[in-house]
Write a protein that holds these residues in place. Sequence first.
Motif, PDB file in Angstrom:
ATOM      1  N   THR A  59       0.851  -0.636  -0.335  1.00  0.00           N
ATOM      2  CA  THR A  59       0.359  -0.373   0.156  1.00  0.00           C
ATOM      3  C   THR A  59       1.146   1.264   0.058  1.00  0.00           C
ATOM      4  OG1 THR A  59      -1.684  -1.352   0.869  1.00  0.00           O
ATOM      5  CG2 THR A  59      -1.610   1.226   1.103  1.00  0.00           C
ATOM      6  N   LEU A  60       1.886   1.323   0.642  1.00  0.00           N
ATOM      7  CA  LEU A  60       2.273   2.125   0.587  1.00  0.00           C
ATOM      8  C   LEU A  60       3.393   2.189  -0.185  1.00  0.00           C
ATOM      9  CD1 LEU A  60       4.394   4.645   2.375  1.00  0.00           C
ATOM     10  CD2 LEU A  60       5.649   3.431   3.381  1.00  0.00           C
ATOM     11  N   GLY A  61       4.215   1.982  -1.495  1.00  0.00           N
ATOM     12  CA  GLY A  61       4.191   0.879  -2.097  1.00  0.00           C
ATOM     13  C   GLY A  61       3.881   1.606  -3.074  1.00  0.00           C
ATOM     14  N   GLN A  62       2.652   1.815  -3.220  1.00  0.00           N
ATOM     15  CA  GLN A  62       1.667   2.265  -4.305  1.00  0.00           C
ATOM     16  C   GLN A  62       0.917   4.257  -3.870  1.00  0.00           C
ATOM     17  OE1 GLN A  62       0.030  -0.158  -7.180  1.00  0.00           O
ATOM     18  NE2 GLN A  62      -0.453   1.902  -7.889  1.00  0.00           N
ATOM     19  N   ALA A  63       0.922   3.980  -2.943  1.00  0.00           N
ATOM     20  CA  ALA A  63       1.241   5.637  -2.487  1.00  0.00           C
ATOM     21  C   ALA A  63       1.971   6.296  -3.122  1.00  0.00           C
ATOM     22  CB  ALA A  63       0.677   5.710  -1.140  1.00  0.00           C
ATOM     23  N   ALA A  64       3.176   5.717  -2.776  1.00  0.00           N
ATOM     24  CA  ALA A  64       4.612   6.645  -3.463  1.00  0.00           C
ATOM     25  C   ALA A  64       4.281   6.990  -4.647  1.00  0.00           C
ATOM     26  CB  ALA A  64       6.070   5.596  -2.763  1.00  0.00           C
ATOM     27  N   GLU A  65       4.100   5.574  -4.979  1.00  0.00           N
ATOM     28  CA  GLU A  65       4.046   5.283  -7.316  1.00  0.00           C
ATOM     29  C   GLU A  65       2.894   6.382  -7.641  1.00  0.00           C
ATOM     30  OE1 GLU A  65       3.222   2.057 -10.768  1.00  0.00           O
ATOM     31  OE2 GLU A  65       4.022   1.808  -8.538  1.00  0.00           O
ATOM     32  N   ASP A  66       2.076   6.777  -6.469  1.00  0.00           N
ATOM     33  CA  ASP A  66       0.922   7.376  -6.979  1.00  0.00           C
ATOM     34  C   ASP A  66       1.204   8.572  -6.486  1.00  0.00           C
ATOM     35  OD1 ASP A  66      -0.847   5.113  -7.802  1.00  0.00           O
ATOM     36  OD2 ASP A  66      -2.215   5.265  -6.725  1.00  0.00           O
ATOM     37  N   ALA A  67       1.446   8.920  -5.836  1.00  0.00           N
ATOM     38  CA  ALA A  67       2.399  10.504  -5.221  1.00  0.00           C
ATOM     39  C   ALA A  67       2.929  11.211  -7.018  1.00  0.00           C
ATOM     40  CB  ALA A  67       3.307  10.933  -4.223  1.00  0.00           C
ATOM     41  N   ILE A  68       4.026  10.153  -7.047  1.00  0.00           N
ATOM     42  CA  ILE A  68       5.742  10.912  -8.652  1.00  0.00           C
ATOM     43  C   ILE A  68       4.765  10.386  -9.737  1.00  0.00           C
ATOM     44  CG2 ILE A  68       7.305   9.192  -9.529  1.00  0.00           C
ATOM     45  CD1 ILE A  68       8.264   8.007  -6.650  1.00  0.00           C
ATOM     46  N   ASN A  69       3.482  10.292  -9.511  1.00  0.00           N
ATOM     47  CA  ASN A  69       2.727  10.157 -10.849  1.00  0.00           C
ATOM     48  C   ASN A  69       2.146  10.916 -10.958  1.00  0.00           C
ATOM     49  OD1 ASN A  69       3.230   7.531 -12.044  1.00  0.00           O
ATOM     50  ND2 ASN A  69       2.199   6.348 -11.221  1.00  0.00           N
ATOM     51  N   GLN A  70       1.847  11.795  -9.949  1.00  0.00           N
ATOM     52  CA  GLN A  70       0.815  13.041 -10.274  1.00  0.00           C
ATOM     53  C   GLN A  70       1.883  13.959  -9.898  1.00  0.00           C
ATOM     54  OE1 GLN A  70      -1.104  13.318  -6.054  1.00  0.00           O
ATOM     55  NE2 GLN A  70      -2.944  11.980  -7.309  1.00  0.00           N
TER      56      GLN A  70
END
Length: 76
Positions: free
Chosen positions: A23-34
């Motif tokens: 979940t943390l990894g996905q949240a970080a990936e989403d933030a980077i994409n944004q």
Amino acid sequence: MSSKSFQGLKQQAEGAAKDAANTLGQAAEDAINQVTDASQKAIDQACKTAQDGVEKATGQAAEAVSGFGKKWGFKK
């Protein structure tokens, strides 16, 4: 506590830790994409603004040269 119970708790804890890490990894990936998307939009806007400025300056220069030519009788 029996060994089986301890093993079950251990597996649950490991599963929860893996889920949390995913979940943390996905949240970080989403933030980077944004951030990447926002940066790309900002770059695109800056390029468009610069291009518009160049086109405007080029048009003004062409008008000035045309006016100069008309003034001096090179163009009618």
